[in-house]
Motif scaffolding. Structure first.
Motif, short mmCIF file in Angstrom:
data_model
loop_
_atom_site.label_atom_id
_atom_site.label_comp_id
_atom_site.label_asym_id
_atom_site.label_seq_id
_atom_site.Cartn_x
_atom_site.Cartn_y
_atom_site.Cartn_z
N PHE A 134 0.13 17.91 88.01
CA PHE A 134 -0.20 19.34 88.02
C PHE A 134 -0.39 19.90 86.61
O PHE A 134 -0.77 21.08 86.47
N THR A 135 -0.16 19.11 85.59
CA THR A 135 -0.47 19.55 84.23
C THR A 135 -1.90 19.16 83.84
O THR A 135 -2.37 19.54 82.77
N VAL A 192 -9.77 18.43 88.17
CA VAL A 192 -9.63 16.98 88.25
C VAL A 192 -9.65 16.55 89.71
O VAL A 192 -8.94 17.12 90.55
N THR A 193 -10.45 15.54 90.02
CA THR A 193 -10.51 14.99 91.37
C THR A 193 -9.48 13.89 91.51
O THR A 193 -9.40 12.98 90.67
N THR A 240 -8.47 17.87 94.93
CA THR A 240 -8.44 18.28 93.53
C THR A 240 -7.06 18.79 93.17
O THR A 240 -6.30 19.25 94.03
N ILE A 241 -6.75 18.73 91.88
CA ILE A 241 -5.46 19.21 91.41
C ILE A 241 -5.29 20.70 91.74
O ILE A 241 -4.25 21.13 92.25
N ASN A 266 -0.78 22.77 98.89
CA ASN A 266 0.01 21.64 99.40
C ASN A 266 1.37 22.14 99.89
O ASN A 266 2.13 22.74 99.13
N PRO A 267 1.71 21.90 101.17
CA PRO A 267 2.95 22.45 101.71
C PRO A 267 4.21 21.83 101.14
O PRO A 267 5.31 22.38 101.31
#
Length: 213
Positions: free
Chosen positions: A183-184, A189-190, A200-201, A208-209
């Motif tokens: 996540f940084t 980004v794929t 993607t990020i 995202n749960p």
């Protein structure tokens, strides 16, 4: 320019990737090819495109990601690279593979080890190695900075995450790996995961749960 070809192999529907460029050098990541037809599909793509396999890489060493290791090593006379913490995970496959209905697994030993901060190079390309444990103790991801692509294995999926109930798995470690390493990365980004469709990020950070910020 980096190009990518994916395959879906074996009963666990694992994603295998071939990365290559204009030099025709390529790397095979997580070969899950199990039967003769799957092996033929991989070979047909590599040979038809005149590619030279220069490295074999595992994001991690669970059974569905390593079924084709021995085949690729032998056919293309290439070296297998894994993270050192995955060596016992790899050696355990022959013990438990029959419990998955897999009775003709051929073992392949690693030839070299991956380390975060030491890039994987081939052709004109360079992949950054990211250490992302949690699903497996020595799990890594491969990040291509220029084209904003990450081969993520079983860490982050489309609206899901890797399971953490297998030996060496840990939920908190996995979430930390996602937040601190994946996540940084830039939002565009794929992510090409070990199972299912790419994502993607940015999308996963929002939706995202399990790990959205």
């Amino acid at each position: 320019m980096l190009q990518l070809q994916s395959f879906v192999f074996n009963p666990l529907q694992e994603n295998t990737y071939v990365l290559f460029d204009e030099t025709k050098e390529c790397v095979v990541i997580d070969p899950g090819c199990y039967d003769i037809d799957e092996q033929h599909d991989l070979v047909d793509f590599i040979d038809t495109n005149g590619l030279k396999v220069v490295k074999l890489l595992n994001t991690h060493c669970h059974v569905d990601h390593v079924l084709g290791n021995a085949f690729v090593k032998e056919r293309y006379k290439t070296r297998l690279y894994i993270h050192p913490l995955e060596e016992p995970v790899l050696k355990a496959v022959k013990v438990y593979a029959p419990h998955y209905g897999i009775f003709n697994y051929h073992e392949a030993d690693p030839d070299a080890f991956l380390k975060e901060g030491e890039p994987v190079t081939f052709g004109n390309q360079s992949l950054n190695v990211l250490f992302v444990p949690g699903h497996a103790p020595g799990h890594v991801a491969f990040y291509h900075t220029a084209q904003k692509i990450v081969i993520g294995g079983d860490v982050l999926f489309y609206n899901s995450i890797g399971r953490t109930d297998l030996p060496g798995g840990d939920f908190d470690t996995l979430i930390s790996s996602i937040h601190q390493k994946l996540f940084t990365l830039p939002d565009d980004v794929t992510v090409y995961p070990g199972h299912g469709p790419e994502t993607t990020i940015g999308y996963e950070k929002k939706t995202n749960p399990f790990c959205a910020l």
